[in-house]
Design a protein around this motif. Structure first.
Motif, PDB file in Angstrom:
ATOM      1  N   ALA A 118       0.831  -1.202   0.000  1.00 54.50           N
ATOM      2  CA  ALA A 118       0.000   0.000   0.000  1.00 54.50           C
ATOM      3  C   ALA A 118       0.869   1.258   0.000  1.00 54.50           C
ATOM      4  O   ALA A 118       0.596   2.217  -0.728  1.00 54.50           O
ATOM      5  N   ALA A 119       1.938   1.243   0.805  1.00 54.20           N
ATOM      6  CA  ALA A 119       2.846   2.387   0.841  1.00 54.20           C
ATOM      7  C   ALA A 119       3.533   2.574  -0.508  1.00 54.20           C
ATOM      8  O   ALA A 119       3.703   3.699  -0.991  1.00 54.20           O
ATOM      9  N   GLY A 120       3.919   1.457  -1.128  1.00 57.70           N
ATOM     10  CA  GLY A 120       4.559   1.533  -2.441  1.00 57.70           C
ATOM     11  C   GLY A 120       3.618   2.080  -3.498  1.00 57.70           C
ATOM     12  O   GLY A 120       4.019   2.897  -4.340  1.00 57.70           O
ATOM     13  N   ALA A 121       2.361   1.663  -3.454  1.00 61.78           N
ATOM     14  CA  ALA A 121       1.384   2.127  -4.431  1.00 61.78           C
ATOM     15  C   ALA A 121       1.121   3.624  -4.272  1.00 61.78           C
ATOM     16  O   ALA A 121       0.980   4.359  -5.256  1.00 61.78           O
ATOM     17  N   GLU A 122       1.066   4.082  -3.016  1.00 54.31           N
ATOM     18  CA  GLU A 122       0.836   5.503  -2.765  1.00 54.31           C
ATOM     19  C   GLU A 122       2.009   6.340  -3.281  1.00 54.31           C
ATOM     20  O   GLU A 122       1.809   7.370  -3.938  1.00 54.31           O
ATOM     21  N   LEU A 123       3.222   5.890  -3.006  1.00 51.77           N
ATOM     22  CA  LEU A 123       4.399   6.596  -3.505  1.00 51.77           C
ATOM     23  C   LEU A 123       4.426   6.583  -5.032  1.00 51.77           C
ATOM     24  O   LEU A 123       4.751   7.589  -5.673  1.00 51.77           O
ATOM     25  N   GLY A 124       4.043   5.437  -5.625  1.00 51.39           N
ATOM     26  CA  GLY A 124       4.005   5.332  -7.081  1.00 51.39           C
ATOM     27  C   GLY A 124       3.038   6.313  -7.705  1.00 51.39           C
ATOM     28  O   GLY A 124       3.314   6.891  -8.769  1.00 51.39           O
ATOM     29  N   GLY A 125       1.892   6.528  -7.056  1.00 49.22           N
ATOM     30  CA  GLY A 125       0.912   7.483  -7.575  1.00 49.22           C
ATOM     31  C   GLY A 125       1.453   8.904  -7.575  1.00 49.22           C
ATOM     32  O   GLY A 125       1.227   9.667  -8.522  1.00 49.22           O
ATOM     33  N   ILE A 126       2.184   9.261  -6.513  1.00 52.36           N
ATOM     34  CA  ILE A 126       2.791  10.593  -6.443  1.00 52.36           C
ATOM     35  C   ILE A 126       3.835  10.765  -7.542  1.00 52.36           C
ATOM     36  O   ILE A 126       3.881  11.775  -8.240  1.00 52.36           O
ATOM     37  N   LEU A 127       4.679   9.732  -7.707  1.00 59.53           N
ATOM     38  CA  LEU A 127       5.738   9.798  -8.714  1.00 59.53           C
ATOM     39  C   LEU A 127       5.150   9.860 -10.124  1.00 59.53           C
ATOM     40  O   LEU A 127       5.705  10.522 -11.009  1.00 59.53           O
ATOM     41  N   ALA A 128       4.029   9.174 -10.340  1.00 60.20           N
ATOM     42  CA  ALA A 128       3.395   9.191 -11.662  1.00 60.20           C
ATOM     43  C   ALA A 128       2.948  10.601 -12.028  1.00 60.20           C
ATOM     44  O   ALA A 128       3.160  11.064 -13.155  1.00 60.20           O
ATOM     45  N   PHE A 129       2.334  11.297 -11.065  1.00 57.24           N
ATOM     46  CA  PHE A 129       1.906  12.674 -11.329  1.00 57.24           C
ATOM     47  C   PHE A 129       3.100  13.568 -11.606  1.00 57.24           C
ATOM     48  O   PHE A 129       3.113  14.332 -12.574  1.00 57.24           O
ATOM     49  N   LEU A 130       4.113  13.469 -10.765  1.00 59.51           N
ATOM     50  CA  LEU A 130       5.281  14.334 -10.919  1.00 59.51           C
ATOM     51  C   LEU A 130       6.030  14.046 -12.215  1.00 59.51           C
ATOM     52  O   LEU A 130       6.529  14.967 -12.874  1.00 59.51           O
ATOM     53  N   SER A 131       6.106  12.779 -12.596  1.00 55.32           N
ATOM     54  CA  SER A 131       6.886  12.411 -13.778  1.00 55.32           C
ATOM     55  C   SER A 131       6.298  12.965 -15.063  1.00 55.32           C
ATOM     56  O   SER A 131       6.999  13.086 -16.071  1.00 55.32           O
ATOM     57  N   ALA A 132       5.020  13.318 -15.044  1.00 49.96           N
ATOM     58  CA  ALA A 132       4.386  13.895 -16.232  1.00 49.96           C
ATOM     59  C   ALA A 132       4.524  15.413 -16.269  1.00 49.96           C
ATOM     60  O   ALA A 132       4.105  16.052 -17.233  1.00 49.96           O
ATOM     61  N   ASN A 133       5.123  15.989 -15.210  1.00 51.01           N
ATOM     62  CA  ASN A 133       5.208  17.442 -15.116  1.00 51.01           C
ATOM     63  C   ASN A 133       6.630  17.976 -14.985  1.00 51.01           C
ATOM     64  O   ASN A 133       6.878  19.143 -15.249  1.00 51.01           O
ATOM     65  N   VAL A 134       7.554  17.122 -14.569  1.00 50.35           N
ATOM     66  CA  VAL A 134       8.935  17.559 -14.359  1.00 50.35           C
ATOM     67  C   VAL A 134       9.673  17.641 -15.694  1.00 50.35           C
ATOM     68  O   VAL A 134       9.605  16.724 -16.509  1.00 50.35           O
ATOM     69  N   LEU A 135      10.392  18.739 -15.906  1.00 47.35           N
ATOM     70  CA  LEU A 135      11.184  18.893 -17.122  1.00 47.35           C
ATOM     71  C   LEU A 135      12.603  18.360 -16.924  1.00 47.35           C
ATOM     72  O   LEU A 135      13.181  17.755 -17.831  1.00 47.35           O
TER      73      LEU A 135
END
Length: 379
Positions: A118-135
């Motif tokens: 569950a902790a891994g999935a939550e972290l993955g969701g955050i990283l997914a959002f950021l990875s689509a926005n970070v240059l």
């Protein structure tokens, strides 16, 4: 033997969740993608000399020729790289938590397996959002044979997509992005002690937070009760505690943190604001002789930030990204004032030792830092 830190967060789940949840980038045929990678590497190399000219930092010399620590990635690649960084940064704190509550992290138990997933999935969701926005990003905490002092990540699909959305010159935009990220690379090259200094502060803060986990519910309840009383007193016309005039979220954070934790958080806020503010000052010094269409890029990029979707605004608020942006603007004002008052050469002494870093109070009162350093305004 599995590290306790790996029993609390399933890092494989975090990485796979981020790759699964991230939206696809712009479609590029293999030859076009390969050319984009080559062009980004070239822009990264060119950017260093401009950072050197603007900052005067000798640590920039030769960095442009060394491409071993420059990594052009896609969105899942950025998430994977940051999963590794989180794993390294959080390891001391997670190991402290597991040591305090070993019964909750017994390897192979249902609670451990489900909790870590569950902790891994939550972290993955955050990283997914950021990875689509970070240059781009300079990661100072990565160490390897190819990149012993950190690595520069450039997220190719995002750079392509944003350049297209803004309808700006692709070559100019690539260089503009690389100038910002290479400034961070030069900062850590100029202050080789900074990586360990930050890692130590982050580890101390996270370990302290984990060690106080048992007391958090009671401290939160007491903090909320205190806030209610203060707000009630304000509404009834009383003066109340002056601190209640600050944002309730900040008051709550202050209440549940120890004085030592608040001091470390204040220091980290000042340092991160300094790093981003310095990079912004460098970017402001970039003119048309370096990036011909820089004025257009700046104007359209800033306008893009004002036109975020409702969902993105909510996510950014949850992750406190806008609060961080405000801190970085404070850092830019700090750096700009010092450079204007005493010159770039004297400002650069800030990279010489931890004692030269500004406090959060000095960040908002740059003349205090100038006085502490014994400088006088230039004529």
């Amino acid at each position: 033997m599995t590290s306790p830190a790996d029993l609390i967060i399933n890092w494989d789940v975090a990485q796979s969740a981020a790759a699964r949840l991230v939206p696809p980038g712009p479609p590029l045929k293999p030859p076009a993608a390969a050319q984009e990678v080559a062009d980004l590497r070239q822009s990264a190399a060119e950017a260093v000399s401009y950072v050197h000219t603007i900052t005067g930092l000798s640590a920039a010399e030769g960095l442009g020729a060394d491409q071993r620590d420059v990594l052009v990635v896609d969105r899942p690649g950025w998430s994977a790289a940051n999963t590794d960084s989180f794993r390294k940064l959080l390891r001391p704190a997670l190991e402290a938590a597991a040591e305090k509550k070993p019964q909750l992290f017994s390897e192979g138990s249902s609670a451990q397996v489900l909790g870590s997933a569950a902790a891994g999935a939550e972290l993955g969701g955050i990283l997914a959002f950021l990875s689509a926005n970070v240059l781009g990003q300079f990661d100072p905490f990565h160490t390897s044979e190819q990149a012993p002092a950190g690595r520069l990540l450039l997220v190719a699909p995002n750079i392509v997509e944003i350049a297209k959305q803004l309808n700006v010159d692709r070559s100019d935009f690539r260089l503009w992005v690389c100038l910002h990220e290479q400034t961070h690379r030069v900062q850590f090259a100029a202050a080789p002690w900074l990586r360990d200094h930050l890692m130590s502060s982050i580890s101390t803060l996270s370990i302290s937070t984990m060690s106080q986990a048992d007391a958090l519910p009671q401290r939160i309840a007491e903090a909320v009760k205190g806030l209610r009383q203060e707000l009630k007193q304000q509404k009834s016309g009383g003066q109340g505690d002056a601190a209640a005039e600050t944002h309730p979220r900040n008051r709550l954070l202050e209440a549940i943190q120890s004085p030592e934790d608040r001091e470390i958080m204040s220091h980290l806020t000042a340092v991160m604001s300094l790093l981003e503010g310095h990079a912004n000052v460098v970017m402001d010094a970039v003119d048309a002789s370096i990036v011909p269409t820089v004025k257009t890029i700046r104007r359209r990029f800033e306008q893009r930030g004002k036109n975020r979707s409702p969902l993105e605004k909510v996510i950014r608020k949850l992750l406190q990204l806008d609060a961080k942006a405000a801190q970085y603007r404070d850092g830019q004002k700090f750096v700009g004032h010092i450079v204007e008052t005493v010159g770039m050469e004297r400002f650069n002494t800030i990279w010489e030792s931890p004692e030269h870093l500004p406090t959060e109070t000095e960040l908002h009162n740059p003349d205090d830092w100038i006085g502490r350093m014994g400088f006088t305004p230039q004529g």
